[in-house]
Design an enzyme around this catalytic site. Structure first.
Site, PDB file in Angstrom:
ATOM      1  CG  ASP A   1      13.072   2.120   0.679  1.00 42.47           C
ATOM      2  OD1 ASP A   1      13.296   2.558   1.832  1.00 42.47           O
ATOM      3  OD2 ASP A   1      12.347   1.146   0.450  1.00 42.47           O
ATOM      4  CB  ALA A   2       8.634   5.304   1.042  1.00 37.90           C
TER       5      ALA A   2
ATOM      6  CD  GLN B   1       6.534  -2.929  -7.515  1.00 40.65           C
ATOM      7  OE1 GLN B   1       5.580  -2.834  -6.770  1.00 40.65           O
ATOM      8  NE2 GLN B   1       6.995  -1.894  -8.192  1.00 40.65           N
TER       9      GLN B   1
ATOM     10  CG  ASP C   1       6.364   4.211  -6.922  1.00 34.20           C
ATOM     11  OD1 ASP C   1       5.165   4.035  -6.665  1.00 34.20           O
ATOM     12  OD2 ASP C   1       7.106   3.310  -7.385  1.00 34.20           O
TER      13      ASP C   1
ATOM     14  CG  ASP D   1      -1.431   4.665  -3.240  1.00 37.93           C
ATOM     15  OD1 ASP D   1      -2.083   3.619  -3.138  1.00 37.93           O
ATOM     16  OD2 ASP D   1      -1.436   5.372  -4.269  1.00 37.93           O
TER      17      ASP D   1
ATOM     18  CD  GLU E   1      -2.920   4.083  -9.518  1.00 39.40           C
ATOM     19  OE1 GLU E   1      -3.961   4.330 -10.130  1.00 39.40           O
ATOM     20  OE2 GLU E   1      -2.739   3.055  -8.850  1.00 39.40           O
TER      21      GLU E   1
END
Length: 331
Positions: A161-162, A55, A130, A179, A110
């Protein structure tokens, strides 16, 4: 000759315009919400910018909203009002569960979602998974409000990776939270909004009274058909009881949506929710109470009709995206 005004873009490029007013703020962040709509706010400084494996990441110090986290050009969280988003994401599901003890957070790097979960006295374990180590690292460093959450002994922080993490784990969770960043083309997480993921990977990892909740993107009159209605309809294909709710988040410049789902019915009674908040939660919530939770489930006519009539089901082959592009798309 006027003053040069800089517009900072999340991809690292800037546009500079001449400004004749010498008192005008000289540095702004500009988010392209759509091809014909932009949202900008004044900056004090840029705290961090870079591109991870997954990202584009920007952390800004803004004049209006404090510290702001921007991922792939999209506002993720602002210091001044992130409590609205995160209280709405976490507390309705935990308050509707009879006794939530374990939580799995997909994304949440976060730390704010974990922070809110830890306010519940019954919580014994929070897994925060995350995919992006860099996001987690600089949020841990810069977002001081979440230092306690990151250091909580009940937190199990996983960089993975979730989808893979849920597949590998044997245990079940009382609450699973999405989230995640909004689904953008080339982004890392759009597959975590699909029917196959919800049905075959996520739902089997919920306990008997388990509840799944996810952020579901913009939900305003002009934006709810982007992904909100599709996510809602997709989850309806998998769970017996599905509840959509919304709230206005000023820094997002829009109304935002969440979807909560379970195979057990939800009871949203304002007085009972207030009593649960009083009994179960340490500290004070800044936004959510029984009345606001109940009212958040009531959609305006335009949105409610779209939710009722939506037929699109989110799949890997037929995904919907909000405006914008992830790193993979640009490569």
């Amino acid at each position: 000759m006027g003053e040069a005004v800089e517009f900072f873009h999340s991809n690292g490029f800037c546009k500079v315009h001449e400004e004749s007013d010498p008192n005008h703020i000289s540095s702004w962040f500009e988010e392209e919400i759509d091809v014909d709509l932009k949202w900008s706010f004044a900056l004090n400084r840029v705290l961090h910018k870079g591109t991870s494996e997954y990202q584009d990441i920007v952390l800004l110090d803004t004049k209006r909203f404090g510290k702001v986290l921007v991922i792939d050009g999209k506002m993720q969280s602002a210091e001044a009002d992130e409590f609205i988003y995160h209280e709405c994401l976490i507390h309705p599901a935990l308050l509707c569960h009879p006794n939530p003890e374990t939580v799995f957070i997909m994304g949440g790097g976060e730390g704010s979602a974990a922070r809110e979960a830890f306010k519940h006295k019954s919580i014994k374990k929070v897994v925060m998974c995350d995919i992006d180590q860099e996001v987690v690292d600089f949020c841990r460093e810069y977002l001081t409000a979440n230092h306690k959450a990151f250091s909580n002994k009940k937190l199990n922080l996983v960089i993975n990776d979730a989808k893979a993490e849920l597949e590998e784990r044997k245990e079940k969770f009382d609450i699973i939270v999405g989230d995640l960043a909004d689904p953008v083309e080339g982004g890392p997480c759009y597959q975590l909004y699909t029917k196959s993921f919800y049905e075959h990977i996520l739902k089997p990892k919920l306990s008997e009274s388990g509840i799944f909740v996810t952020q579901a993107g913009p939900a305003g009159v002009f934006t709810h058909q982007e992904v909100f209605s599709s996510i809602y309809n997709t989850i309806k294909q998998v769970f017996k009881y599905v509840l959509a709710y919304t709230a206005h988040v000023p820094s997002f410049a829009d109304t935002w949506g969440w979807v909560m789902a379970s195979d057990k019915p939800f009871l949203i009674d304002a007085e009972k929710i207030d009593k649960k908040i009083e009994d179960r939660i340490d500290g004070e919530l800044l936004y959510l109470n029984g009345a606001s939770l109940f009212s958040s489930t009531i959609m305006n006519k335009s949105v409610s009709q779209t939710l009722k009539n939506e037929t699109h089901v989110y799949t890997e082959e037929d995904a919907r995206f909000i405006h914008g592009h992830g790193v993979a798309f640009r490569n």
